[in-house]
Design an enzyme around this catalytic site. Structure first.
Site, PDB file in Angstrom:
ATOM      1  N   CYS A 105      33.884  38.324  22.462  1.00  0.00           N
ATOM      2  CA  CYS A 105      34.583  37.185  21.884  1.00  0.00           C
ATOM      3  C   CYS A 105      34.786  36.081  22.918  1.00  0.00           C
ATOM      4  CB  CYS A 105      35.927  37.598  21.281  1.00  0.00           C
ATOM      5  SG  CYS A 105      37.088  38.196  22.510  1.00  0.00           S
ATOM      6  N   HIS A 110      40.524  25.146  29.446  1.00  0.00           N
ATOM      7  CA  HIS A 110      41.147  24.819  28.167  1.00  0.00           C
ATOM      8  C   HIS A 110      40.413  23.681  27.467  1.00  0.00           C
ATOM      9  CE1 HIS A 110      44.162  24.069  25.168  1.00  0.00           C
ATOM     10  NE2 HIS A 110      44.196  22.816  25.541  1.00  0.00           N
ATOM     11  N   GLU A 164      38.452  42.816  29.598  1.00  0.00           N
ATOM     12  CA  GLU A 164      38.330  41.618  30.438  1.00  0.00           C
ATOM     13  C   GLU A 164      38.675  41.914  31.895  1.00  0.00           C
ATOM     14  OE1 GLU A 164      40.778  38.655  28.506  1.00  0.00           O
ATOM     15  OE2 GLU A 164      42.305  40.106  27.987  1.00  0.00           O
ATOM     16  N   ASP A 170      37.441  35.892  31.047  1.00  0.00           N
ATOM     17  CA  ASP A 170      38.268  36.537  32.060  1.00  0.00           C
ATOM     18  C   ASP A 170      37.487  37.614  32.806  1.00  0.00           C
ATOM     19  OD1 ASP A 170      40.686  35.201  32.268  1.00  0.00           O
ATOM     20  OD2 ASP A 170      41.499  36.154  30.471  1.00  0.00           O
TER      21      ASP A 170
END
Lengths: 571, 90
Positions: free
Chosen positions: A496, A197, A425, A449
């Site tokens: 992305c 994050h 993903e 991911d």
């Protein structure tokens, strides 16, 4: 001389995950406040002990009110309301009575405060999921009051009147929601990887960041440091000369980048639309400023974090319309709510204990259990797109097989959305992409991911950073399979994930057959410049070389050897 | 003793902003003010934690009680607050 440490000891190294340099004093996010030991007694002066406890609660309340006023000043009304409600809790008369009664029985102030909060904690926790977020608020007030009484550092992101370098073990979305972006010049964390994050937030903000940096939490509060987010270094007590030299190097690169403008394309004119990843209307300005041709990933869960209830349909519609309006001739790819794992939402709790949340009910899996939330979001998107000239595409996260893809495509059609797609993903989805391609209009590969699942390496664990590397040849193989399946079906296949923002890897991805790249806005100019310096054929040869390599490091090296333009950019 | 039975029109129920405003109004009184669910145990309306703990939601009814000089005026204000779907200020 004891005060002259060796130069090596004055430099810490970690993984640079957001480029740029920042210098300033260190502010450390303190760890958890300890629980005052059960049975702790005060010295006998109950009156003084009561006064101390009430003074601590009052000081916490005053501090929360001051922060509420600052939140209001910057237009953050939700933040203001939460902080004001917290101040009311700190001044709660029932709580004060309970604390006073426990102190009257001989309990020490800190323990009395801890226990009194415990009573209300149970009351609120027992009142159901609706109050889950308030329990966290209550714990925060308790920890602040206990920290004051014990004389230990305050928990959470520190307050500061001057710009600072934020140092922490790791940062959660809840910690960073109250950050003032103008006050943070760099992030340094002990844990975390390139897709944690902290890393994503830093790139979105355009602030340099170094993660997985051993020793950083031991830097004394207030020490001046120089953070280089490209090199991954943290220099302690830098000279003015060193700070100036680092800033000059960044400025030189910026000059090269200013010459790279216009739509993304290879040197020989093969168009590769360059899009931005955004978390809401607040990120649109940076996307436009960096020349984004549209949005490739709108992370809608950021509209829902820290909310006890989902935003209303009207509020959602407004947040979607604002982003669509920014790209009247472009496309906007919206990802439906991606809750679960590291991004829990108070109003969508997992159905039970999940020992391994990354493999649990998240993304589309969770939304299928809350069809009302999905329908409301899709409805708001369809209404926002009506009358807009932007092309709205909507995709689901965490899709595993063709049945799920078909379910999502039908849900989109029911809501009046014309262009449904899926994220790739999960390795199973990549391997059977040809089945999914029959159900939806486009793919978008989420490399963060996909890497985590392909390499079975938790994104939250700094110790596994070497396995969270999208250069792993197995990950490149999965990308190639998905891109080929999309091409065979005549469907576009974008990327992305954070990989798209790495200039060298961006060229390789294009060589693998990826048709568009979406990334944090500050990465766009460098990727645009890297693509413009190589032909599609060069990209393909670099991609072949990377896939022939046996390790991530060899893949990186063999691809770079075939991408000579990177050196011109100082990469 | 003055008493009102009020249906909560606030969309988020007696939580979040409506709860904070409710407690702030009640706290201005120098007499006791309570709130309860019908037939339930009354709690101190000046205590945000007790009020949140009631978990009174949109469409539910609550009983507010007060006794003292100005009790009727205070209950008027509290009732008016609960009748607003999205209260803005006290």
């Amino acid at each position: 001389m004891p005060d002259q440490e060796a130069p090596a000891a004055r430099m810490l190294r970690g993984a640079g995950v957001s480029p740029g340099v920042g210098a300033g004093p260190v502010r450390v996010v303190a760890g958890a406040v300890p629980e005052p030991p059960a049975g702790a007694r005060h010295g006998g002066d109950a009156e003084a002990e009561r006064a101390a406890a009430l003074a601590a609660l009052e000081a916490v309340a005053a501090d929360l009110e001051a922060r509420a006023a600052r939140a209001a000043d910057v237009g953050n009304t939700d933040g203001r309301d939460v902080l004001n409600a917290q101040a009311l809790m700190a001044r709660d008369p029932g709580l004060a009575d309970a604390v006073a009664a426990k102190i009257g029985d001989g309990t020490a102030a800190a323990r009395a405060v801890f226990e009194a909060f415990g009573t209300y904690r149970e009351l609120l926790a027992g009142a159901g999921e609706y109050l889950a977020a308030r329990v966290a608020d209550l714990d925060d007030i308790r920890d602040r009051a206990v920290a004051r009484l014990l004389g230990v550092p305050m928990p959470g992101v520190p307050e500061s009147d001057e710009p600072f370098v934020l140092v922490a073990r790791d940062l959660a979305p809840a910690d960073t929601a109250v950050l003032d972006p103008a006050m943070v010049v760099a992030f340094v964390t002990l844990e975390g990887g390139p897709t944690s994050h902290t890393a994503i937030l830093a790139r979105t903000m355009g602030v340099p960041a170094v993660v997985a940096c051993p020793g950083c939490t031991e830097i004394a509060e207030g020490t001046r440091v120089l953070v280089d987010g490209a090199a991954g270094t943290v220099r302690i007590d830098p000279s003015d000369e060193q700070v100036r030299a680092a800033r000059d190097a960044v400025a030189a690169r910026a000059a090269i980048l200013e010459s790279a403008t216009g739509p993304g394309a290879t040197k020989d004119g093969h168009a590769v639309p360059l899009l931005a990843n955004v978390g809401g209307p607040q990120d649109v300005a940076a996307a436009v400023a960096n020349g984004a041709e549209g949005v490739g990933l709108y992370r809608t869960e950021f509209l829902f974090l820290d909310r006890a209830a989902p935003p209303s349909a009207a509020e959602q519609e407004d947040a979607y319309r604002k982003v669509l309006e920014a790209f009247p001739k472009g496309k906007v790819v919206v990802r439906t709510l991606d809750a679960g794992a590291d991004k829990p939402l108070a109003f969508l709790p997992p159905p039970g204990e999940e020992p391994n949340p990354a493999l649990g009910e998240r993304g589309l899996r969770m939304l299928r259990g809350h069809p009302d939330v999905l329908a409301e979001q899709l409805g708001a998107l369809a209404r926002a797109a009506a009358g807009s000239t932007a092309r709205l595409e909507v995709m689901a996260p965490m899709v595993t097989d063709a049945e799920e893809a078909a379910f999502f495509a039908q849900a989109c059609r029911d809501a009046g959305i014309d262009h449904p797609g899926v994220m790739i993903e999960v390795p199973a989805a990549a391997l059977r992409a040809r089945d999914l391609a029959a159900e939806v209009e486009f793919f978008s590969i989420g490399t963060n991911d996909l890497t985590q699942y392909a390499c079975a390496a938790d994104r939250q664990l700094g110790g596994l950073a070497h396995l969270q590397d999208p250069w792993q040849p197995a990950v490149l193989d999965l990308v190639a399979v998905a891109a080929q399946a999309a091409a065979d079906a005549g469907r576009p296949c974008g990327v992305c994930g954070e990989a798209g923002g790495d200039p060298a890897l961006a060229c390789v991805l294009v060589g693998l057959g990826v048709t568009s790249l979406s990334m944090g806005a500050p990465s766009l100019p460098l990727v645009r410049a890297a693509l413009a310096r190589h032909t599609l054929d060069q990209c393909r040869r670099a991609a072949d070389a990377a896939r022939r390599a046996r390790t991530a490091q060899l893949a990186r090296e063999s691809a770079r050897a075939l991408l000579p333009g990177l050196a011109e950019l100082g990469l | 003793m003055s008493q009102r039975n009020v249906k909560i029109e606030a969309k988020v129920g007696l939580h979040a902003r409506p709860a904070a405003l409710f407690v702030q109004i009640a706290a201005k009184a120098d007499f006791d003010v309570t709130v309860a669910k019908p037939g339930g145990e009354p709690v101190n309306a000046k205590s945000i934690l007790a009020v949140l703990g009631l978990d009174a939601r949109h469409g539910e009814e609550v009983v507010i009680r007060a006794e003292g000089e100005g009790a009727e005026e205070l209950l008027d204000k509290l009732e008016a607050l609960l009748k607003q779907p999205e209260p803005e200020s006290a």
